[in-house]
Design an enzyme around this catalytic site. Structure first.
Site, short mmCIF file in Angstrom:
data_model
loop_
_atom_site.label_atom_id
_atom_site.label_comp_id
_atom_site.label_asym_id
_atom_site.label_seq_id
_atom_site.Cartn_x
_atom_site.Cartn_y
_atom_site.Cartn_z
N SER A 1 4.73 2.54 7.85
CA SER A 1 4.35 1.40 7.01
C SER A 1 5.51 0.90 6.17
O SER A 1 6.17 1.67 5.48
CB SER A 1 3.19 1.78 6.09
N ASP B 1 0.14 -7.64 1.44
CA ASP B 1 0.55 -6.24 1.55
C ASP B 1 2.06 -6.09 1.53
O ASP B 1 2.64 -5.31 2.30
CB ASP B 1 -0.05 -5.60 2.81
N HIS C 1 0.81 -1.22 0.00
CA HIS C 1 0.00 0.00 0.00
C HIS C 1 0.85 1.27 0.00
O HIS C 1 0.35 2.35 -0.32
CB HIS C 1 -0.99 0.00 1.18
#
Length: 499
Positions: free
Chosen positions: A234, A160, A130
């Site tokens: 992230s 992911d 993402h």
């Protein structure tokens, strides 16, 4: 003569203070020191920024990234926050002073910010999918401020994970990969990343839980920690106290857009399996069984004569799936898969996903109160569009039958309605549910009753026959179709029946 007494009293007070402080001193000695670990590993952690044309950028699928922040990997927009949120001032300072008509991307490009880490001296970099989703350009910045435009080797939306490659003539620092299967609840861990763009921020905490499943994330058994993770973290590494990577920080649960004590990392063992496939072919293939499942609670366990709540209850077997070919049935409870115990339903998808395609494996199921072994040959998980089509709901229903004891009214569907709803020959509509056993079990108007006590319900007459055979005081499973999926419920049959 009094001086020695005073000295003794002073000495006693001093000794008493030392004794009182010993527990705190002992605890301090056992607290981890992260300084050497950060110095040894920080250089291999990278900052990742992306650029994309808003006209071409795809809408990110739901379920990935850091909730509460639009464009989850960084902070490209202003999230909804309560007035007393400590992050509100921060976002308003950076994003709240634009003119109403001004584009949030004045240069015509969208930018996002995330983290990553180098896993080889020749420049392979791991981050979150993402973080780079929809990017036209991905820039990797090292700790020495050098920047490289990265090549996207491949991504995997279901886990992911993104794999990048940067090119340089020099050998790059890289991180040592650990073994996430050896993590224990309560173990110290720490993270390095770029929350809100503050590069190389170090945060620490403990492993809060293992094998955690999240909504819409069927194939990742997350590591839950209380390490402070925020937008921009992230894709960054989660380390153990040996300085080895044990996870990739991916998600948080938050009501404010910022950290609230619940952060989730993808186990590094799963990450490296994905990376190996991305390096080999640029895509990831997963095993597929082809069943819809649900958890077994205490009431369902009693209704299926199971000793305790465990396993994955099969609520539907998909057409043309490996499970159908192997003979799985609705109402089977999967207890073990390839000799791996299945304590709860969320444990099954990751195990199936990692099973080699084409490999026959033994599955132990509880069927009709008896444990039965089934051999199934695992297929390849279809793409999401094909899978969605295969699992499409079979909708609601229309002559009526009132079950007084269970306090619900059922209705028969016409042939035309069945065709329109693509329902097939089975099922009757739950038209009304009053306060009583059916309601207590969870049945609601609009549900379609497909099975009762393991027997198919195709007509109201069929329901009446099955209903007569139910033992008063027993708890029996009922299979219903609701809003796109089958669901088992446990109905308690009243002691006093009125037929």
């Amino acid at each position: 003569m009094k001086l020695p007494v005073m000295l003794n009293r002073s000495l006693l007070l001093h000794l008493l203070l030392v004794v009182l402080m010993l527990p705190a001193l002992t605890r301090a000695e056992h607290l981890p020191d992260f300084r050497a670990l950060v110095k040894a590993n920080g250089q291999a952690v990278v900052n990742i920024s992306t650029k994309s044309d808003p006209a071409k950028a795809a809408n990110p699928p739901k379920g990935h990234g850091l909730p509460g922040v639009p464009g989850a990997p960084g902070f490209p927009g202003m999230p909804d926050m309560p007035d007393d949120s400590p992050l509100k001032d921060f976002f308003e300072h950076f994003f709240g002073d634009r003119d109403p008509g001004q584009s949030p991307h004045p240069f015509g490009e969208q930018s996002s910010l995330g983290s990553g880490f180098i896993i080889s001296e020749d420049g392979y970099v791991i981050s979150n999918e993402h973080v780079v989703r929809g990017a036209d350009e991905v820039i990797v910045r090292l700790s020495d401020r050098r920047e490289f435009v990265a090549t996207l080797v491949g991504t995997d939306d279901r886990s992911d994970i993104a794999l990048l490659k940067i090119e340089t003539d020099e050998s790059l620092p890289f991180l040592e990969i650990g073994d996430s299967s050896k993590l224990e609840q309560g173990e110290w861990v720490f993270a390095i990343g770029s929350p809100f763009g503050f590069d190389y921020t170090v945060t620490q905490g403990i492993v809060s839980a293992l094998g955690r499943s999240l909504p819409n994330e069927n194939y990742v058994p997350f590591i839950q920690t209380d390490v402070a993770i925020n937008p921009g973290n992230s894709g960054g590494p989660l380390f153990n106290l040996d300085g080895k990577v044990v996870g990739v920080n991916s998600q948080i649960f938050s009501r404010t857009g910022g950290f609230m004590g619940l952060s989730f990392a993808i186990p590094i063992n799963m990450v490296m399996e994905v990376v190996a496939q991305l390096q080999d072919s640029g895509s990831v293939r997963r095993g597929w069984l082809g069943v819809l499942i649900q958890d077994v609670d205490q009431q369902l366990a009693e209704s299926f004569d199971l000793d305790r709540p465990r396993g994955a209850l099969v609520s539907r077997v998909l057409d043309d799936s490996p499970a159908e070919a192997a003979g799985f049935e609705v109402g089977d409870i999967i207890l073990t898969f390839n000799n791996n115990p299945i304590p709860k339903s969320s444990d099954l998808p990751p195990i199936v996903g990692r099973t080699p395609i084409g490999e026959p494996v033994p599955v132990m199921v509880l069927r009709g109160g008896t444990e039965t072994e089934i051999q199934v040959t695992i297929g390849e998980l279809p793409d999401e569009e094909s899978l969605a089509s295969a699992t499409e709901a079979q909708g609601p229903d229309s002559g009526t039958y009132r079950d007084v004891d269970l306090a619900m009214t059922l209705a028969q569907l016409s042939a035309e309605e069945r065709i329109e709803l693509d329902l097939g020959p089975g099922g009757v509509l739950v038209q009304d549910v009053a306060d009583g056993p059916a309601f207590a079990a969870g049945l609601r108007p609009g549900d379609i009753l497909l099975q009762l006590n393991g027997q198919g319900i195709s007509t109201l007459n069929a329901y009446a026959e099955v209903r007569k055979g139910l033992e008063p005081g027993s708890r029996v499973p009922a299979l219903v179709q609701r809003r796109g999926g089958p669901l088992f419920m446990a109905i308690k049959v009243p002691e006093a029946q009125v037929d």
